[in-house]
Structure formats: C-alpha cells, structure tokens
Scaffold this motif. Structure first.
Motif, PDB file in Angstrom:
ATOM      1  N   PRO A 106      48.147  39.497  49.409  1.00 58.34           N
ATOM      2  CA  PRO A 106      48.364  38.149  48.896  1.00 58.34           C
ATOM      3  C   PRO A 106      46.996  37.485  48.689  1.00 58.34           C
ATOM      4  N   GLU A 107      47.010  36.342  48.070  1.00 57.42           N
ATOM      5  CA  GLU A 107      45.779  35.577  47.916  1.00 57.42           C
ATOM      6  C   GLU A 107      45.837  34.379  48.849  1.00 57.42           C
ATOM      7  N   TYR A 108      44.921  34.372  49.797  1.00 56.85           N
ATOM      8  CA  TYR A 108      44.823  33.259  50.732  1.00 56.85           C
ATOM      9  C   TYR A 108      43.476  32.588  50.519  1.00 56.85           C
ATOM     10  N   ASN A 109      43.509  31.329  50.088  1.00 63.24           N
ATOM     11  CA  ASN A 109      42.284  30.560  49.889  1.00 63.24           C
ATOM     12  C   ASN A 109      41.282  31.291  49.004  1.00 63.24           C
ATOM     13  N   LYS A 110      41.796  31.837  47.899  1.00 59.95           N
ATOM     14  CA  LYS A 110      41.008  32.482  46.844  1.00 59.95           C
ATOM     15  C   LYS A 110      40.390  33.817  47.246  1.00 59.95           C
ATOM     16  N   ALA A 111      40.980  34.495  48.238  1.00 59.09           N
ATOM     17  CA  ALA A 111      40.435  35.786  48.679  1.00 59.09           C
ATOM     18  C   ALA A 111      41.549  36.641  49.271  1.00 59.09           C
ATOM     19  N   VAL A 127      42.558  55.174  45.523  1.00 57.06           N
ATOM     20  CA  VAL A 127      43.120  53.909  45.996  1.00 57.06           C
ATOM     21  C   VAL A 127      43.525  53.048  44.811  1.00 57.06           C
ATOM     22  N   ALA A 128      44.765  52.569  44.837  1.00 52.71           N
ATOM     23  CA  ALA A 128      45.259  51.603  43.853  1.00 52.71           C
ATOM     24  C   ALA A 128      45.407  50.258  44.552  1.00 52.71           C
ATOM     25  N   ILE A 129      44.897  49.233  43.903  1.00 55.92           N
ATOM     26  CA  ILE A 129      44.958  47.877  44.439  1.00 55.92           C
ATOM     27  C   ILE A 129      45.956  47.065  43.623  1.00 55.92           C
ATOM     28  N   MET A 130      46.753  46.266  44.333  1.00 53.97           N
ATOM     29  CA  MET A 130      47.740  45.395  43.703  1.00 53.97           C
ATOM     30  C   MET A 130      47.729  44.068  44.434  1.00 53.97           C
ATOM     31  N   SER A 139      48.220  33.117  38.939  1.00 53.07           N
ATOM     32  CA  SER A 139      47.248  34.190  38.695  1.00 53.07           C
ATOM     33  C   SER A 139      47.668  35.500  39.336  1.00 53.07           C
ATOM     34  N   GLY A 140      48.683  35.467  40.190  1.00 52.56           N
ATOM     35  CA  GLY A 140      49.200  36.683  40.796  1.00 52.56           C
ATOM     36  C   GLY A 140      48.260  37.367  41.771  1.00 52.56           C
ATOM     37  N   GLY A 141      47.277  36.622  42.274  1.00 47.29           N
ATOM     38  CA  GLY A 141      46.362  37.203  43.253  1.00 47.29           C
ATOM     39  C   GLY A 141      45.108  37.811  42.649  1.00 47.29           C
ATOM     40  N   GLU A 142      44.739  37.379  41.469  1.00 51.68           N
ATOM     41  CA  GLU A 142      43.576  37.946  40.783  1.00 51.68           C
ATOM     42  C   GLU A 142      42.301  37.837  41.628  1.00 51.68           C
ATOM     43  N   ARG A 143      42.071  36.681  42.237  1.00 50.55           N
ATOM     44  CA  ARG A 143      40.856  36.513  43.050  1.00 50.55           C
ATOM     45  C   ARG A 143      40.927  37.335  44.327  1.00 50.55           C
ATOM     46  N   ALA A 144      42.125  37.523  44.862  1.00 44.44           N
ATOM     47  CA  ALA A 144      42.281  38.373  46.050  1.00 44.44           C
ATOM     48  C   ALA A 144      41.889  39.801  45.726  1.00 44.44           C
ATOM     49  N   GLN A 145      42.314  40.289  44.556  1.00 39.98           N
ATOM     50  CA  GLN A 145      41.939  41.649  44.150  1.00 39.98           C
ATOM     51  C   GLN A 145      40.429  41.774  43.973  1.00 39.98           C
ATOM     52  N   PHE A 146      39.822  40.764  43.371  1.00 37.48           N
ATOM     53  CA  PHE A 146      38.375  40.804  43.165  1.00 37.48           C
ATOM     54  C   PHE A 146      37.655  40.898  44.511  1.00 37.48           C
ATOM     55  N   SER A 147      38.052  40.076  45.472  1.00 40.69           N
ATOM     56  CA  SER A 147      37.392  40.106  46.779  1.00 40.69           C
ATOM     57  C   SER A 147      37.685  41.406  47.520  1.00 40.69           C
ATOM     58  N   LEU A 148      38.876  41.972  47.344  1.00 41.49           N
ATOM     59  CA  LEU A 148      39.201  43.249  47.967  1.00 41.49           C
ATOM     60  C   LEU A 148      38.343  44.362  47.380  1.00 41.49           C
ATOM     61  N   ARG A 149      38.181  44.363  46.068  1.00 38.98           N
ATOM     62  CA  ARG A 149      37.316  45.371  45.438  1.00 38.98           C
ATOM     63  C   ARG A 149      35.894  45.285  45.991  1.00 38.98           C
ATOM     64  N   GLU A 194      45.687  46.606  35.868  1.00 40.39           N
ATOM     65  CA  GLU A 194      45.706  45.628  36.957  1.00 40.39           C
ATOM     66  C   GLU A 194      47.130  45.147  37.203  1.00 40.39           C
ATOM     67  N   MET A 195      47.573  45.313  38.443  1.00 39.18           N
ATOM     68  CA  MET A 195      48.925  44.903  38.829  1.00 39.18           C
ATOM     69  C   MET A 195      48.807  43.617  39.630  1.00 39.18           C
ATOM     70  N   MET A 196      49.030  42.497  38.954  1.00 41.87           N
ATOM     71  CA  MET A 196      48.989  41.179  39.588  1.00 41.87           C
ATOM     72  C   MET A 196      50.329  40.512  39.331  1.00 41.87           C
ATOM     73  N   LEU A 197      51.114  40.354  40.370  1.00 41.37           N
ATOM     74  CA  LEU A 197      52.468  39.821  40.233  1.00 41.37           C
ATOM     75  C   LEU A 197      52.468  38.333  40.567  1.00 41.37           C
ATOM     76  N   ALA A 198      52.557  37.508  39.534  1.00 37.19           N
ATOM     77  CA  ALA A 198      52.602  36.049  39.705  1.00 37.19           C
ATOM     78  C   ALA A 198      54.026  35.608  40.034  1.00 37.19           C
ATOM     79  N   ASP A 199      54.145  34.400  40.604  1.00 33.10           N
ATOM     80  CA  ASP A 199      55.462  33.854  40.941  1.00 33.10           C
ATOM     81  C   ASP A 199      56.274  34.894  41.698  1.00 33.10           C
ATOM     82  N   SER A 200      55.624  35.538  42.636  1.00 34.28           N
ATOM     83  CA  SER A 200      56.186  36.743  43.271  1.00 34.28           C
ATOM     84  C   SER A 200      57.485  36.515  44.030  1.00 34.28           C
ATOM     85  N   ASN A 201      57.722  35.312  44.482  1.00 34.55           N
ATOM     86  CA  ASN A 201      58.968  35.053  45.212  1.00 34.55           C
ATOM     87  C   ASN A 201      60.200  35.180  44.329  1.00 34.55           C
ATOM     88  N   ASN A 202      60.003  35.149  43.009  1.00 41.45           N
ATOM     89  CA  ASN A 202      61.125  35.224  42.076  1.00 41.45           C
ATOM     90  C   ASN A 202      61.143  36.523  41.277  1.00 41.45           C
TER      91      ASN A 202
END
Length: 178
Positions: free
Chosen positions: A75-80, A105-108, A115-125, A140-148
């Motif tokens: 997930p993305e928590y506070n942009k990371a 390794v595949a990152i999602m 944004s679906g966690g775009e900044r979280a992926q960047f910081s993970l990379r 890039e697998m970034m799932l926005a509005d993931s609760n739905n």
C-alpha cells in the motif's frame, strides 16, 4: 517445481494488497505458493546484537532464498512503501548472504487513492536496488480505488487490471523458466 513467494506490505487479512497478491498467484499458477510472514519485531540493532537474527526473520530470508520468484504488493502510506515492508527489508538485509541476489521480483501496489500506489512502488524500487534482484520494470500494476476492485470472494473484477496483472505474471514466469 516452481515456488512463488508473496509478500504483502499490509498485515490486514482482507487488505487489497493481499487480495492482489492472491490474484497474481492464481494467474502465475506455481507448484508451491508461500505467503511470507511480515509480522516481525521492529528492527533494532540492540536486539540483533543481544539475540541474533529472530527466527521469523530467518524464516523469511529462507523463503526468499528458495523461491523461484517473488511478488511484492505494497500500500502507499504517506507517499512511500509501508513501514511493515521496509522493516522486513531491513531485517532480511542483516541475514547471512543476500537471498534477493538475482531473484526475479514483480512489484505491485493497491491503494485507495487515484494513483494506485505509484509513489509506494517508486520508494520500494529504491529500497530494493541494493539487494540486486531482477526487478521487472513493467508492466506497472497499480490498482487505484482498490477497495472497490474485488468482489465479495476477493476476486479481481477490473478487466483492465486483470490484463495488466496477467502480463506481469507472464513476464515473471518467463524469468523462472529455464
């Protein structure tokens, strides 16, 4: 026999990231699937000095080492990336050897935001670079509005996301095939 390890940066049983990993694992169809345990103590050099590497950390490192491929969803928590995931990376970095070396390794990411966690992926990379895995750069697998994006049984219902996830798992599978 192909072993796939899934690491969710969210500890909640019903988290979107855990559901996304489960969908990815179904598509990848490994012979053996391991859900990595990230319920680890907070990294503390004093604990490491006094007690050594905790057993659950060593188990995680061993799972990384034996896996043919790893999927990580954060997930993305506070942009990371999540603190849980960063803590796991910090602990595993303290084990003998480098279980990540050359590991496919595949990152999602799955996040409630648009944004679906775009900044979280960047910081993970960025956090993964030092370990020298074979990080897939896309799709890039970034799932926005993931609760739905999942039905009541936890199945991914977004066709576009499913196509992206299928392509990502095909690329990951290709790295595990001799």
């Amino acid at each position: 026999m192909t072993t796939l390890l899934g690491l969710s940066g969210s500890l909640r049983a019903q988290s979107s990231n855990r559901k996304l990993i489960n969908a990815a694992a179904q598509i990848f169809a490994p012979d053996r699937y391991i859900a990595g345990n990230l319920r680890l103590p907070l990294y503390d050099g004093d604990i490491e000095t006094a007690q050594g590497i905790p057993a659950e950390v060593q188990t995680l490192a061993d799972h990384i080492r034996v896996a043919d491929a790893v999927i990580i969803s954060t997930p993305e928590y506070n942009k990371a990336l999540s603190g849980v995931l960063k803590n796991a990376l910090d602990w595993v970095s303290r084990t003998d050897g480098n279980p990540w070396q050359d590991k496919p390794v595949a990152i999602m990411s799955a996040a409630a935001g648009r944004s679906g966690g775009e900044r979280a992926q960047f910081s993970l990379r960025l956090a993964m670079v030092a370990f020298r895995p074979q990080l897939l750069h896309g799709p890039e697998m970034m799932l926005a509005d993931s609760n739905n994006q999942f039905d009541a049984e936890g199945h991914l219902v977004n066709d576009r996301a499913r196509k992206t996830l299928t392509a990502l798992m095909a690329d990951l599978r290709a790295l595990t095939t001799p």
